[in-house]
Design an enzyme around this catalytic site. Sequence first.
Site, PDB file in Angstrom:
ATOM      1  N   LYS A  22       9.001   6.581  -2.323  1.00  0.00           N
ATOM      2  CA  LYS A  22      10.046   7.193  -3.162  1.00  0.00           C
ATOM      3  C   LYS A  22      11.172   7.783  -2.309  1.00  0.00           C
ATOM      4  O   LYS A  22      12.349   7.633  -2.629  1.00  0.00           O
ATOM      5  CB  LYS A  22       9.439   8.288  -4.047  1.00  0.00           C
ATOM      6  N   ARG A  97       5.865  14.727 -12.488  1.00  0.00           N
ATOM      7  CA  ARG A  97       4.611  14.125 -12.041  1.00  0.00           C
ATOM      8  C   ARG A  97       3.558  14.081 -13.133  1.00  0.00           C
ATOM      9  O   ARG A  97       2.456  13.585 -12.892  1.00  0.00           O
ATOM     10  CB  ARG A  97       4.079  14.888 -10.826  1.00  0.00           C
ATOM     11  N   ARG A 172       3.766  15.687   8.070  1.00  0.00           N
ATOM     12  CA  ARG A 172       3.508  16.679   7.041  1.00  0.00           C
ATOM     13  C   ARG A 172       2.033  17.046   6.979  1.00  0.00           C
ATOM     14  O   ARG A 172       1.153  16.212   7.244  1.00  0.00           O
ATOM     15  CB  ARG A 172       3.972  16.148   5.678  1.00  0.00           C
ATOM     16  N   ARG A 183      -4.688  14.349  -3.535  1.00  0.00           N
ATOM     17  CA  ARG A 183      -3.399  14.062  -4.161  1.00  0.00           C
ATOM     18  C   ARG A 183      -3.464  12.791  -5.001  1.00  0.00           C
ATOM     19  O   ARG A 183      -2.885  12.718  -6.091  1.00  0.00           O
ATOM     20  CB  ARG A 183      -2.306  13.921  -3.095  1.00  0.00           C
TER      21      ARG A 183
END
Length: 490
Positions: A22, A97, A172, A183
């Site tokens: 994305k 989301r 990250r 996630r």
Amino acid sequence: MTSGGGGNDGVIILVGAPLCGKGTQASLLSAALGIDALSTGELFRREVVSGSELGAQMKVYMDKGELIPNDLTTTLLTNTLQMPQYAKGVIIDGYPRNISHLDILLNILATIDRPLRAAIYFDVSKDKLLQRIAGRLVCNKCGVPQSAGGHMSPGVACPVATCAGGGVLYQRSDDDPAVFERRYEIFARETLPLVECLRSAKHAKEFICIESCDTDDRASVHKRVVDALTHLILDSYSWLDHQLSLLQPSSSSSSSSSSPAPSSSILDAAALSRFRDRALHENRHRRTGTALRRFVYLKTSNIRKYQEHAKIFDELYGIEVIRVPPSLPDDIALLLLQQRDKSLIPLAVLREETNLYRPTAASSSSSSSSLSSSSFELSSMRHGVQAVERSTMVALSWVVKTQTPLRREYVHENRGHIDLSFRSSSSSSTSTRHAQGELLDGPPLPFDTSVFGWDDIFVVAGLPFTYHQLHQRGIKRSGRIAVISDFLKD
């Protein structure tokens, strides 16, 4: 979803699993569309770094790889979307989301009067996402992701040319296999239902699914996104103009290279049928009320010229006008003309020019004589100047009976003079001065000869009326009306 108005102030959202790309596509789309991208992840991370109370609350959820609660995002997003840098539009990466996020976003957009233009979903397999975990680095300034390897490693300066400067690459904390599993579990539980909601009939108009995105070829994915997006958010004319621009050969191509594929092989019958249906839908307010819809395609980039033709065809003949780019090649024009059925009848693809000329001595003796080769267009207008108006129309049509194309040309001329007394003006004193003829020897009035913009100032010889007044009286003396009439009689 609201489709909003015709401006470019809308919002595009990107949806997908962690590591689906994305961020990369948001950056590419931002450059392609000329609007800013907003990574909600980066927005939230900046809030965390700021040390604010809101950032501290967000950090607890982000470190666990969990979604941030709705009440912590609404105010931040509302304030951010109203910033001047997003006035032209914005691409949102990472939000919504879940379905509740979508409801929140739609409410925010309604509050600030912004339309949601498109929702793009990137479909990437979990196996591919797992392969990308170890290979992703992100700039701490611009947020653009990079692939690890070679000279790309944590601490290296960001290679993005448009980066604000001083950015370095880092990995990250949530790019960890264990965090990724959590996630992804949240993605499957909350975001996939959002995707199905976006895919439903209620939102299908704005939904784009980019399937099979397992490739690491960012350029090919970007092209698929742009192709789908331009068809979705552009009007029919802009979409066709964009498609035609893709057919132009590259300037770097060698003249000795093989010929490009025919334009009709790229813009095929199915694509042109969708273009026609979309253009007719945009014309829905001009419909004559009958089931049969007759229409012409007009080659022009000029809105005013298109509107003038649409008014003549619609009011006098009950025929609709679809605007197409001047660069439309004949093979695509003929494909458009062959797209017909019992209720949809395309008549022709038209190219028309109407201009004013200064009469020559040879042609001034006879009002019916044609312009000589020495005639030339007026470059300015003065009150009382004699002029000749010439309208030329070229019509390309498709003869169904013989299955052959037919090209015809129509020409009409009118003689008269410029009369500025009828020209509308925001200043009443100026109009009075025109009417009194005080500007007879005044400065010339420049005009754009590519547009028929003198319909209120050109007076046909022998008649004390402008074209506008003639039209009000039902008298068809305009050169443009004349060539249209000749075309329809033929």
